[in-house]
Design a protein around this motif. Sequence first.
Motif, PDB file in Angstrom:
ATOM      1  N   LEU A 134     -84.622   4.878  17.859  1.00 13.60           N
ATOM      2  CA  LEU A 134     -83.401   4.303  18.404  1.00 13.60           C
ATOM      3  C   LEU A 134     -82.171   5.144  18.034  1.00 13.60           C
ATOM      4  O   LEU A 134     -81.293   5.371  18.864  1.00 13.60           O
ATOM      5  N   TRP A 172     -82.165   8.255  20.162  1.00 12.96           N
ATOM      6  CA  TRP A 172     -81.781   7.934  21.540  1.00 12.96           C
ATOM      7  C   TRP A 172     -80.274   7.714  21.664  1.00 12.96           C
ATOM      8  O   TRP A 172     -79.639   8.189  22.605  1.00 12.96           O
ATOM      9  N   GLU A 173     -79.701   6.982  20.722  1.00  8.47           N
ATOM     10  CA  GLU A 173     -78.261   6.739  20.758  1.00  8.47           C
ATOM     11  C   GLU A 173     -77.480   8.030  20.577  1.00  8.47           C
ATOM     12  O   GLU A 173     -76.420   8.225  21.191  1.00  8.47           O
TER      13      GLU A 173
END
Length: 206
Positions: free
Chosen positions: A8, A11-12
């Motif tokens: 995550l 991805w951010e």
Amino acid sequence: MEPNSTALAAWERLADIFHDNQNARAVALEQEFSSVRMETFPNVTTYCQRLKTLSDQLRDVGAPVNNHRLVLQLISGLTDAYKGVATLIRQSNPLPTFHHARSMLTLEEAGLAKMKPVEPPAAYVATQSRASDVSSQSTDRRSSNRSRSHNSKGRGGNRGNGGGSRRGTSQGSYPPMPPQPQYFLYQHWGWAPPPWVVPSCPYPTS
């Protein structure tokens, strides 16, 4: 990649990279989208493809372009040759889809291409030009040869008449001349006497 990093977080981080200066890029794309004109493209297909690419890029930066606005921009940038089909699309209610409008423009382009006169290839034009030049040069040479032949015949006739006068006969259109000194004949007919014919000074009278 960093130690103890999650999917995550990665991805951010990627999303922040791709969406950096999103509003500024949206403004630049809007300006380019509104200024697209068909005269800067070789054909309808590339013009429509450029509009579709810009609309997709605007959607990616959070400024999507709906079909209504896309079709209006499509017909507003057309050249004068497509006024008829542009009026037809503009008066349609509701407006056709972008793909339908693109098909109409493509068919109109094909019809305009058939109406244009077929021009001969450049190689054919160059060949005809060279052939014309060669023919002109040949005509000039023939005219020059005829002129030289006519002049040489005239001079030959004069020489023949002069010779006939020396022999006491009448040839050509000149009347027979009485016997004259040889050097006088050269002066009369405009001939240059050979070096062995020129008499010594003073010239003899008979």
